[in-house]
Design a protein around this motif. Structure first.
Motif, PDB file in Angstrom:
ATOM      1  N   PHE A   9       0.858  -1.186   0.000  1.00 13.69           N
ATOM      2  CA  PHE A   9       0.000   0.000   0.000  1.00 13.69           C
ATOM      3  C   PHE A   9       0.890   1.231   0.000  1.00 13.69           C
ATOM      4  CE2 PHE A   9      -2.344   3.450   2.041  1.00 13.69           C
ATOM      5  CZ  PHE A   9      -3.503   3.448   1.287  1.00 13.69           C
ATOM      6  N   ASP A  10       0.750   2.059  -1.023  1.00 11.08           N
ATOM      7  CA  ASP A  10       1.546   3.277  -1.154  1.00 11.08           C
ATOM      8  C   ASP A  10       0.660   4.470  -0.802  1.00 11.08           C
ATOM      9  OD1 ASP A  10       3.046   5.486  -1.923  1.00 11.08           O
ATOM     10  OD2 ASP A  10       3.652   4.629  -3.850  1.00 11.08           O
ATOM     11  N   GLU A  11       0.777   4.932   0.422  1.00 14.14           N
ATOM     12  CA  GLU A  11      -0.059   6.031   0.900  1.00 14.14           C
ATOM     13  C   GLU A  11       0.079   7.272   0.019  1.00 14.14           C
ATOM     14  OE1 GLU A  11      -0.498   8.720   4.926  1.00 14.14           O
ATOM     15  OE2 GLU A  11      -0.042   6.588   5.137  1.00 14.14           O
ATOM     16  N   ALA A  12       1.290   7.578  -0.405  1.00  6.72           N
ATOM     17  CA  ALA A  12       1.517   8.766  -1.243  1.00  6.72           C
ATOM     18  C   ALA A  12       0.798   8.642  -2.586  1.00  6.72           C
ATOM     19  CB  ALA A  12       3.011   8.984  -1.456  1.00  6.72           C
ATOM     20  N   GLU A  13       0.763   7.430  -3.144  1.00  4.14           N
ATOM     21  CA  GLU A  13       0.058   7.201  -4.416  1.00  4.14           C
ATOM     22  C   GLU A  13      -1.427   7.552  -4.278  1.00  4.14           C
ATOM     23  OE1 GLU A  13      -1.325   3.349  -7.138  1.00  4.14           O
ATOM     24  OE2 GLU A  13       0.137   3.050  -5.538  1.00  4.14           O
ATOM     25  N   TYR A  14      -2.043   7.082  -3.212  1.00  4.52           N
ATOM     26  CA  TYR A  14      -3.466   7.341  -3.020  1.00  4.52           C
ATOM     27  C   TYR A  14      -3.737   8.789  -2.638  1.00  4.52           C
ATOM     28  CZ  TYR A  14      -4.413   2.442  -3.674  1.00  4.52           C
ATOM     29  OH  TYR A  14      -4.521   1.191  -4.225  1.00  4.52           O
ATOM     30  N   ARG A  15      -2.828   9.395  -1.922  1.00 10.84           N
ATOM     31  CA  ARG A  15      -3.001  10.811  -1.588  1.00 10.84           C
ATOM     32  C   ARG A  15      -2.967  11.659  -2.865  1.00 10.84           C
ATOM     33  NH1 ARG A  15      -3.158  14.272   2.727  1.00 10.84           N
ATOM     34  NH2 ARG A  15      -2.450  16.368   2.220  1.00 10.84           N
ATOM     35  N   ARG A  16      -2.006  11.362  -3.760  1.00 13.63           N
ATOM     36  CA  ARG A  16      -1.949  12.086  -5.037  1.00 13.63           C
ATOM     37  C   ARG A  16      -3.243  11.892  -5.831  1.00 13.63           C
ATOM     38  NH1 ARG A  16       3.279  10.081  -4.808  1.00 13.63           N
ATOM     39  NH2 ARG A  16       2.766   8.357  -6.186  1.00 13.63           N
ATOM     40  N   LEU A  17      -3.744  10.677  -5.863  1.00 14.84           N
ATOM     41  CA  LEU A  17      -4.989  10.383  -6.560  1.00 14.84           C
ATOM     42  C   LEU A  17      -6.126  11.238  -6.003  1.00 14.84           C
ATOM     43  CD1 LEU A  17      -6.680   8.271  -8.402  1.00 14.84           C
ATOM     44  CD2 LEU A  17      -7.101   7.162  -6.218  1.00 14.84           C
ATOM     45  N   GLU A  18      -6.244  11.307  -4.698  1.00 21.03           N
ATOM     46  CA  GLU A  18      -7.325  12.069  -4.075  1.00 21.03           C
ATOM     47  C   GLU A  18      -7.117  13.572  -4.192  1.00 21.03           C
ATOM     48  OE1 GLU A  18     -10.199  11.121  -3.353  1.00 21.03           O
ATOM     49  OE2 GLU A  18      -9.836   8.975  -3.502  1.00 21.03           O
ATOM     50  N   GLU A  19      -5.871  14.017  -4.171  1.00 21.44           N
ATOM     51  CA  GLU A  19      -5.616  15.450  -4.393  1.00 21.44           C
ATOM     52  C   GLU A  19      -6.064  15.857  -5.791  1.00 21.44           C
ATOM     53  OE1 GLU A  19      -1.431  15.571  -3.495  1.00 21.44           O
ATOM     54  OE2 GLU A  19      -1.803  16.184  -1.414  1.00 21.44           O
ATOM     55  N   ARG A  20      -5.809  14.998  -6.779  1.00 24.31           N
ATOM     56  CA  ARG A  20      -6.280  15.280  -8.142  1.00 24.31           C
ATOM     57  C   ARG A  20      -7.803  15.276  -8.209  1.00 24.31           C
ATOM     58  NH1 ARG A  20      -2.161  11.564  -9.623  1.00 24.31           N
ATOM     59  NH2 ARG A  20      -3.744  10.053 -10.235  1.00 24.31           N
ATOM     60  N   ALA A  21      -8.439  14.347  -7.493  1.00 26.65           N
ATOM     61  CA  ALA A  21      -9.908  14.286  -7.487  1.00 26.65           C
ATOM     62  C   ALA A  21     -10.507  15.547  -6.878  1.00 26.65           C
ATOM     63  CB  ALA A  21     -10.384  13.053  -6.731  1.00 26.65           C
ATOM     64  N   VAL A  22      -9.922  16.034  -5.786  1.00 21.99           N
ATOM     65  CA  VAL A  22     -10.402  17.257  -5.137  1.00 21.99           C
ATOM     66  C   VAL A  22     -10.209  18.449  -6.081  1.00 21.99           C
ATOM     67  CG1 VAL A  22      -9.922  18.888  -3.257  1.00 21.99           C
ATOM     68  CG2 VAL A  22     -10.159  16.440  -2.772  1.00 21.99           C
ATOM     69  N   ALA A  23      -9.039  18.536  -6.705  1.00 28.86           N
ATOM     70  CA  ALA A  23      -8.773  19.645  -7.619  1.00 28.86           C
ATOM     71  C   ALA A  23      -9.752  19.619  -8.797  1.00 28.86           C
ATOM     72  CB  ALA A  23      -7.327  19.581  -8.126  1.00 28.86           C
ATOM     73  N   HIS A  24     -10.009  18.449  -9.320  1.00 33.69           N
ATOM     74  CA  HIS A  24     -10.933  18.314 -10.452  1.00 33.69           C
ATOM     75  C   HIS A  24     -12.363  18.699 -10.048  1.00 33.69           C
ATOM     76  CE1 HIS A  24     -12.646  16.765 -14.166  1.00 33.69           C
ATOM     77  NE2 HIS A  24     -13.526  16.120 -13.437  1.00 33.69           N
ATOM     78  N   ALA A  25     -12.798  18.257  -8.877  1.00 33.02           N
ATOM     79  CA  ALA A  25     -14.158  18.539  -8.414  1.00 33.02           C
ATOM     80  C   ALA A  25     -14.328  19.983  -7.968  1.00 33.02           C
ATOM     81  CB  ALA A  25     -14.525  17.597  -7.271  1.00 33.02           C
ATOM     82  N   GLY A  26     -13.228  20.614  -7.576  1.00 35.28           N
ATOM     83  CA  GLY A  26     -13.314  21.982  -7.072  1.00 35.28           C
ATOM     84  C   GLY A  26     -13.836  22.059  -5.646  1.00 35.28           C
ATOM     85  N   THR A  27     -13.901  20.926  -4.984  1.00 34.56           N
ATOM     86  CA  THR A  27     -14.350  20.876  -3.592  1.00 34.56           C
ATOM     87  C   THR A  27     -13.795  19.620  -2.937  1.00 34.56           C
ATOM     88  OG1 THR A  27     -16.276  20.794  -2.110  1.00 34.56           O
ATOM     89  CG2 THR A  27     -16.503  19.677  -4.233  1.00 34.56           C
TER      90      THR A  27
END
Length: 183
Positions: free
Chosen positions: A78-96
């Motif tokens: 489990f790569d915590e940084a990989e999933y954090r990057r994924l979720e940071e992109r999701a937040v940026a894309h959603a704008g919230t």
């Protein structure tokens, strides 16, 4: 939810598809070969505790990474940084940072479409199944692949309800092979 939605064009619009790949899902009829979802005990308690959204972006990102950890499984790294990057992109894309609730609204109930529709499907389908998926254990993928006349089942041991980098090459190779066989 995308796997369920992806079955509809494969059934209704086969003439518009060369093939389809479905991952981490059950069949439209939500049938299985007998294995119930492995959501029980401590894991279920942890998932329930993670249902409450974070109050700010940082706590929400931490919650999402913890949720991925629970869905990931205990075998593959489990790569915590990989999933954090994924979720940071999701937040940026959603704008919230407010989470979507679409998946929560989808119950494990059969849809108005079902097994008979899938048995008539002509779209070549690759079904990717995680061996440790807590939401759709292997019986769900096996059931789906058995219903589809032109399906190939790829079960990945150790994979949960996530697509970690450790399996990207395996899945990409399987998809490329599937596409080459159905040009």
């Amino acid at each position: 939810m995308g796997g369920l939605i992806g079955q509809l064009p494969a059934v209704d619009h086969a003439d518009r598809l060369r093939s389809v790949t479905l991952t981490h899902t059950g069949a439209l009829d939500m049938g299985t070969t007998g294995e119930a979802p492995a959501l029980e005990g401590e894991r279920l308690e942890r998932l329930i505790a993670l249902a409450v959204p974070g109050a700010d972006e940082e706590s929400e990102l931490a919650r999402r990474v913890a949720l991925w950890r629970e869905m990931h499984g205990d075998v593959l790294p489990f790569d915590e940084a990989e999933y954090r990057r994924l979720e940071e992109r999701a937040v940026a894309h959603a704008g919230t940072f407010a989470p979507s609730t679409a998946h929560i609204r989808l119950g494990a109930e059969p849809l108005p479409r079902g097994a008979d529709d899938l048995r008539r499907a002509t779209t070549p389908t690759l079904v990717v199944q995680g061996g440790l998926d807590p939401f759709y254990p292997p019986g769900f993928g096996r059931h789906l692949a058995a219903l589809l006349p032109d399906a190939t089942l790829l079960e990945i041991p150790g994979m949960g309800h996530a697509l970690p980098a450790a399996v990207h090459h395996t899945i990409a190779d399987a998809i490329l092979d599937h596409i080459r066989r159905h040009p």
